[in-house]
Enzyme design. Structure first.
Site, PDB file in Angstrom:
ATOM      1  N   LEU A 216       2.811  33.846 -13.740  1.00 41.64           N
ATOM      2  CA  LEU A 216       2.406  34.048 -15.124  1.00 41.64           C
ATOM      3  C   LEU A 216       3.227  33.195 -16.082  1.00 41.64           C
ATOM      4  O   LEU A 216       2.728  32.770 -17.125  1.00 41.64           O
ATOM      5  CB  LEU A 216       2.546  35.531 -15.491  1.00 41.64           C
ATOM      6  CG  LEU A 216       1.425  36.457 -15.006  1.00 41.64           C
ATOM      7  CD1 LEU A 216       1.755  37.899 -15.341  1.00 41.64           C
ATOM      8  CD2 LEU A 216       0.094  36.067 -15.630  1.00 41.64           C
ATOM      9  N   CYS A 217       4.492  32.938 -15.713  1.00 36.55           N
ATOM     10  CA  CYS A 217       5.332  32.124 -16.597  1.00 36.55           C
ATOM     11  C   CYS A 217       4.769  30.710 -16.741  1.00 36.55           C
ATOM     12  O   CYS A 217       4.846  30.100 -17.811  1.00 36.55           O
ATOM     13  CB  CYS A 217       6.771  32.087 -16.086  1.00 36.55           C
ATOM     14  SG  CYS A 217       6.948  31.437 -14.411  1.00 36.55           S
ATOM     15  N   THR A 218       4.184  30.186 -15.645  1.00 37.42           N
ATOM     16  CA  THR A 218       3.567  28.853 -15.705  1.00 37.42           C
ATOM     17  C   THR A 218       2.349  28.877 -16.603  1.00 37.42           C
ATOM     18  O   THR A 218       2.134  27.969 -17.418  1.00 37.42           O
ATOM     19  CB  THR A 218       3.173  28.383 -14.291  1.00 37.42           C
ATOM     20  OG1 THR A 218       4.342  28.305 -13.480  1.00 37.42           O
ATOM     21  CG2 THR A 218       2.508  27.020 -14.334  1.00 37.42           C
ATOM     22  N   THR A 221       3.586  29.318 -20.359  1.00 34.89           N
ATOM     23  CA  THR A 221       4.487  28.365 -20.996  1.00 34.89           C
ATOM     24  C   THR A 221       4.063  26.907 -20.810  1.00 34.89           C
ATOM     25  O   THR A 221       3.726  26.226 -21.766  1.00 34.89           O
ATOM     26  CB  THR A 221       5.927  28.544 -20.472  1.00 34.89           C
ATOM     27  OG1 THR A 221       5.917  28.411 -19.034  1.00 34.89           O
ATOM     28  CG2 THR A 221       6.467  29.926 -20.842  1.00 34.89           C
TER      29      THR A 221
END
Length: 457
Positions: A216-218, A221
């Site tokens: 999810l961070c990819t 961001t």
């Protein structure tokens, strides 16, 4: 003789205006024993009559299923059922050749059945527009063999476990050979499963490891691919804005909204490649398909069905049971025997070892089951021989066992203890796993025991 009559006579094997049966050349194979025939098989009118009484179920009427239906009908199978829950979409028309633009929105099973019956006289195809899970054991017991043209691992696992569960050692007719075909781009495979006798699909589950999820961070961001932008729109933007009450993957308006959001995201990070078609493929997890690959794999599946039904040649089964095909670089095929596993959760007789960190909570352990290649369970209910750890349903049991979700596995089960896991999407089968704690936990436990002993002194 008119050109039309000549063509019809050629199609029917006719000579001099006297058309022969459509199955004349096929009967030459079915009547005569060849060098590779089963020595115990009988050939002649009785064997042909027996072949004609075969009832075959085709699961899936998509790219592979359309080819399979056509091939089975032209191979002499006269009593066929087809089951598919999907409706025809415009994107299907480039490879699912039984459908036309006027069929968009109609059920695949009905349209495919009608098309083949119109072209191959004497063949009866009964369509079922529903999920395979909607049918009971009696429905599957009526068929002689089953041919799958599915693009879903979950559906394959369900029918596999159902057919294994149907087998009664005292009733030979309860064993239903399963012929499974699958394609992805230029690659494909066909295999034959004799439930309880040979390697089943669950034995081969590690060949279909779940695709790695994008963190999810990819997505949130720094996306790097058009698929990341689409997943962002699908997972994050949709949850934030809720443009429609519920996401419908088959609704063009919903896919259009996701495409526009993904395009805006892609523009922000200078990423190209987001299209409506790609968005639909990512959201619906559509596996890329090529018509010619479907044709090759369907031909292999139907050849195996014909060999099983006639005993004219050795079929994939007890010995070599798996054929892989690759057209990426030239053409390559390889046939081998996939071994039956004693610890298979479906057809094995011993529990499969499942490594587990006992410091995980039950909730965390359940979440890991979806990503484990040897498990791939999405909504599991878990119990030991003595107690229930967690049940997804009914609601009363879920409420009663919910408190266990916060407890650590080391507190709930013993090292080496067996657990039973069920998943509603995979039928009534109970998966048996033997839990094996990690060495790190054993060392920690030993230190704790030593500390307790010193404190006792």
């Amino acid at each position: 003789m008119s050109q039309l009559v000549m063509v019809e006579n050629i199609n029917l094997g006719g000579v001099g205006g006297r058309p022969k049966s459509r199955w004349t050349y096929l009967d030459n194979i079915r009547r005569s024993a060849g060098p590779f025939c089963d020595p115990d098989a009988e050939f002649g009118d009785e064997s042909i009559a027996m072949f004609d009484s075969f009832k075959v179920l085709v699961i899936g009427a998509g790219g592979l299923g359309c080819e399979i239906l056509k091939n089975l009908a032209l191979s002499g199978f006269k009593n066929i059922h087809v089951i598919d829950m999907d409706t025809i979409d415009v994107s299907n028309l480039n490879r699912q050749f039984l459908f036309r633009a006027s069929d968009v929105g109609k059920g695949k099973a009905e349209v495919a059945a009608k098309f083949v019956m119109n072209r191959v006289q004497g063949v009866k195809i009964t369509p079922h527009n529903c999920k395979i899970q909607d049918k009971d054991d009696d429905f599957y017991m009526q068929f002689t063999l089953i041919v799958c043209g599915l693009d879903s691992i979950e559906a394959r696992r369900w029918i596999n476990s159902t057919l294994v569960d149907l087998v009664d050692p005292e009733n030979p007719e309860s064993l239903k050979p399963l012929i499974d075909g699958g394609t992805e781009g230029f690659k494909g495979q066909s295999r034959v499963v004799l439930p309880t006798m040979t390697s089943c699909l669950e034995c081969q589950l590690d060949m279909h490891a779940p695709r790695a999820a994008v963190p999810l961070c990819t997505l949130a961001t720094i996306p790097r691919q058009p698929e990341h932008c689409i997943e962002w729109a699908h997972i994050i933007a949709w949850e934030k804005e809720h443009p429609f009450p519920k996401l419908d993957n088959d609704d063009p308006e919903h896919i259009k909204w996701l495409t526009e959001k993904a395009l805006a995201r892609a523009k922000e990070f200078n990423i190209s490649g987001v299209t409506y078609s790609l968005t639909q493929g990512v959201v619906k997890n559509i596996i890329p398909a090529i018509a010619s690959t479907n044709a090759v794999i369907a031909a292999s599946c139907c050849n195996e069905a014909f060999k099983i039904a006639t005993s004219t040649n050795p079929a994939l089964g007890m010995e070599e049971n798996y054929m892989m095909y690759s057209g990426n670089d030239s053409i390559y095929t390889y046939t081998f025997k996939h071994e039956k596993k004693d610890d298979c959760p479906v057809c094995g007789n011993v529990a499969r070892t499942l490594p587990v960190d006992p410091n995980l909570t039950l909730q965390e352990f359940i979440e890991t089951l979806a990503a484990r290649p040897e498990a791939q369970l999405k909504k599991p209910s878990i119990r030991t021989e003595e107690k229930s750890l967690y049940f997804q349903s009914p609601a009363s049991l879920e409420l009663k066992t919910r408190r266990n979700l916060k407890l650590k596995m080391g507190k709930l089960v013993e090292n080496g203890e067996e657990i039973g896991i069920t998943d509603p999407s995979l039928g009534q089968v109970s998966f048996r796993f033997k839990l094996k704690f990690s060495k790190v936990f054993v060392k920690v436990a030993m230190v704790e025991e030593k500390t307790k002993g010193e404190e006792a002194k």
